[in-house]
Write an enzyme that holds these catalytic residues in place. Structure first.
Site, PDB file in Angstrom:
ATOM      1  N   GLY A 249      44.116  38.800  47.281  1.00  0.00           N
ATOM      2  CA  GLY A 249      43.527  37.698  48.041  1.00  0.00           C
ATOM      3  C   GLY A 249      42.436  38.073  49.015  1.00  0.00           C
ATOM      4  CD  GLU A 291      50.644  41.635  42.967  1.00  0.00           C
ATOM      5  OE1 GLU A 291      51.678  41.907  42.343  1.00  0.00           O
ATOM      6  OE2 GLU A 291      50.358  40.480  43.328  1.00  0.00           O
ATOM      7  N   PRO A 292      44.960  43.629  44.475  1.00  0.00           N
ATOM      8  CG  PRO A 292      43.565  45.401  45.106  1.00  0.00           C
ATOM      9  CD  PRO A 292      45.012  45.059  44.838  1.00  0.00           C
ATOM     10  N   GLY A 293      42.278  41.751  43.100  1.00  0.00           N
ATOM     11  CA  GLY A 293      41.547  41.460  41.872  1.00  0.00           C
ATOM     12  C   GLY A 293      40.075  41.280  42.197  1.00  0.00           C
ATOM     13  NE  ARG A 294      38.331  35.830  45.073  1.00  0.00           N
ATOM     14  CZ  ARG A 294      38.193  34.746  44.328  1.00  0.00           C
ATOM     15  NH1 ARG A 294      37.009  34.431  43.840  1.00  0.00           N
ATOM     16  NH2 ARG A 294      39.220  33.965  44.091  1.00  0.00           N
ATOM     17  CE1 TYR A 335      39.067  27.040  41.650  1.00  0.00           C
ATOM     18  CE2 TYR A 335      37.365  28.640  41.110  1.00  0.00           C
ATOM     19  CZ  TYR A 335      38.657  28.189  40.981  1.00  0.00           C
ATOM     20  OH  TYR A 335      39.539  28.889  40.215  1.00  0.00           O
ATOM     21  CB  CYS A 362      26.066  18.090  26.702  1.00  0.00           C
ATOM     22  SG  CYS A 362      24.628  18.578  25.765  1.00  0.00           S
ATOM     23  CD  GLU A 363      30.824  18.040  30.461  1.00  0.00           C
ATOM     24  OE1 GLU A 363      31.050  17.206  31.374  1.00  0.00           O
ATOM     25  OE2 GLU A 363      31.359  18.006  29.351  1.00  0.00           O
ATOM     26  CE1 TYR A 391      40.860  35.498  39.139  1.00  0.00           C
ATOM     27  CE2 TYR A 391      39.612  36.127  41.078  1.00  0.00           C
ATOM     28  CZ  TYR A 391      40.790  36.112  40.375  1.00  0.00           C
ATOM     29  OH  TYR A 391      41.904  36.712  40.900  1.00  0.00           O
TER      30      TYR A 391
HETATM   31  C1  LIG Z   1      45.430  36.002  41.411  1.00  0.00           C
HETATM   32  C2  LIG Z   1      46.479  36.923  41.917  1.00  0.00           C
HETATM   33  C3  LIG Z   1      46.125  38.135  42.520  1.00  0.00           C
HETATM   34  C4  LIG Z   1      44.685  38.550  42.749  1.00  0.00           C
HETATM   35  O1  LIG Z   1      44.048  37.739  43.671  1.00  0.00           O
HETATM   36  P1  LIG Z   1      42.558  38.111  44.186  1.00  0.00           P
HETATM   37  O2  LIG Z   1      42.218  36.990  45.078  1.00  0.00           O
HETATM   38  O3  LIG Z   1      41.694  38.187  42.985  1.00  0.00           O
HETATM   39  O4  LIG Z   1      42.657  39.422  44.890  1.00  0.00           O
HETATM   40  C5  LIG Z   1      47.125  39.000  42.914  1.00  0.00           C
HETATM   41  N1  LIG Z   1      48.431  38.680  42.743  1.00  0.00           N
HETATM   42  C6  LIG Z   1      48.817  37.523  42.167  1.00  0.00           C
HETATM   43  C7  LIG Z   1      50.245  37.250  41.993  1.00  0.00           C
HETATM   44  C8  LIG Z   1      47.861  36.600  41.745  1.00  0.00           C
HETATM   45  O5  LIG Z   1      48.252  35.455  41.189  1.00  0.00           O
END
Ligand SMILES: *Cc1c(COP(=O)(O)O)cnc(C)c1O
Length: 432
Positions: A249, A291-294, A335, A362-363, A391
């Site tokens: 997050g 759990e970083p993603g973004r 968003y 076409c939107e 994403y």
């Molecule tokens: C989406 C998600 C993440 C990653 O979130 P980011 O905002 O991309 O860091 C981590 N853990 C869980 C359970 C998620 O659903």
């Protein structure tokens, strides 16, 4: 020459990504094109890992949340950098398996895992299944019995902190489809049930409070609430929880309005709160998972487009249309997400006009940005949209049967395809 937010521009005035001229990439691979900078990805992974060393003495692990950008090469890189991974579906699990990713370092999330996915996770010895609800706990233990394995689980807990908005709120009962609520006693009931289930080993508790969060406090509060919960589990049942998964997050910079907190600052504040709570309650500091993603891939990505029609509507606005849109980047239509734009072939030109950047679907809602400052733009210009690494590709569709673009990785002046672009044959491959 460097501009604000570390954009490199060469002598020709072209945007440079990973040492490669972006206009050369556009020419070589065509547009739309996703470009990912490998050094930024690996750099973010290393920064997170060194924070685990520094603030938890190495007693923890970073798991890349692969839903942010899922492809085989990302699992290879995560593995090389010593990270684990989160998966949220059989498809992500399959991708990880297909490159031999160490499955013991995988956490399997989701609020509605199918029987097939649960079996797949157990058969392939996925490290942790993150249990979302009671019914799922039953199914996991049923399949573990059937396969004669022990299911290692964490429980997804709603800590009562909602940080999806810019100002986080702490509420009693939060409205979320994910996990067990604390304050109703549901989470404690799940803990007790997991402890009593022979085919299940309760390893940890997990929370994830939102995404694109630019404040430290919600993460600190969540860490505190989870440590209080771990202490009350010990008090009520005598059971010691070994692992605390703090989710992802962390916010990134999409535009110059965003001012992300350096990750080490979050880590330091959360670590201090967790150590203080451990001391206060007389419980051990658990193994920490994050759990970083973004924040690992977001700023590493740039999307390149070619400008086509430019439509001036007097006294209304100017539409600049590009050859992609909601198919490769659905975040605006979902968003109204904001991005920074520039022209890759005139990256040093002053942005003295204001336009709406439109996609080709076409939107009417298929836009990439409104009130976008850009230099005077004409057909044939190469437009770059920054911070598209998270994403975007992972949410792409071939709506209107526009093929999903390729992904090119750049590093030290070299470029290589890591995901091939779809062809027209691909988009109708499964048609019968
Ligand atoms: C989406 C998600 C993440 C990653 O979130 P980011 O905002 O991309 O860091 C981590 N853990 C869980 C359970 C998620 O659903």
């Amino acid at each position: 020459m460097k501009m604000e937010r570390n954009i490199t521009v060469n002598e020709a005035g072209h945007l440079v990504l990973g040492g490669v001229d972006a206009t050369v990439l556009a020419e070589k691979y065509g547009t739309p094109l996703y470009v990912m900078e490998e050094d930024k990805i690996r750099g973010a992974m290393r920064a997170y890992r060194s924070s685990i060393e520094k603030f938890y003495g190495g007693n923890g692990r970073i798991c890349f949340a692969s839903k942010a950008f899922c492809c085989k090469e990302m699992y290879r890189i995560a593995d090389e950098e010593g990270l684990g991974a989160d998966v949220v579906s059989g498809g992500e699990m399959f991708t990880a398996l297909s490159v031999g990713f160490p499955m013991e370092k995988v956490c399997f999330h989701g609020n509605n895992k199918s029987d097939k996915e649960i079996r797949m996770a157990l058969e392939n010895h996925v490290g942790r299944i993150v249990v979302d609800n009671m019914e799922e706990l039953d199914r996991i233990s049923h399949f573990a019995d059937e396969l004669n394995v022990i299911a290692n689980v964490q429980l997804r807990v709603k800590p009562g902190i909602d940080a999806h908005t810019h100002n986080f709120i702490m509420t009693g009962q939060i409205d979320s489809k994910f996990g067990f609520a604390l304050e109703t006693g549901e989470a404690m009931a799940a803990v007790k049930k997991a402890i009593e289930t022979p085919s299940v080993r309760l390893c940890g508790v997990d929370c994830h409070i939102g995404s694109q969060i630019h404040e430290v406090t919600p993460f600190v509060k969540a860490g505190e609430v989870m440590m209080d919960f771990i202490a009350s589990i010990k008090e009520e049942t005598g059971y010691e929880i070994d692992e605390l998964d703090l989710g992802g997050g962390y916010g990134i910079r999409y535009t110059s309005e965003d001012d992300p907190v350096p990750y080490a600052e979050y880590m330091e504040a959360v670590s201090a709160a967790i150590h203080a709570k451990a001391e206060k309650h007389g419980v051990k500091v658990p193994f920490i998972l994050m759990e970083p993603g973004r924040s690992i891939v977001g700023e590493a990505g740039t999307t390149l487009y070619t400008v086509g029609a430019v439509k001036h509507i007097p006294n209304v606005r100017t539409y600049v249309s590009v050859d992609g849109g909601m198919g490769d980047n659905p975040r605006y239509i979902l968003y109204q997400s904001k991005y920074d734009f520039l022209l890759a072939n005139r990256a040093d030109a002053p942005a003295d006009t204001t336009v709406t950047v439109a996609g080709k679907c076409c939107e009417s809602g298929d836009l990439l940005g409104e009130n976008v400052p850009l230099p005077e733009t004409k057909a044939g210009d190469i437009m770059a949209v920054l911070s598209t690494g998270a994403y975007n590709y992972s949410m792409a569709s071939c709506y209107n049967r526009n093929p999903i673009p390729p992904v090119v990785m750049v590093k030290d002046g070299a470029d290589r395809v890591i995901v091939k672009g779809q062809t027209y044959e691909d988009v109708c491959r499964n048609d019968v």
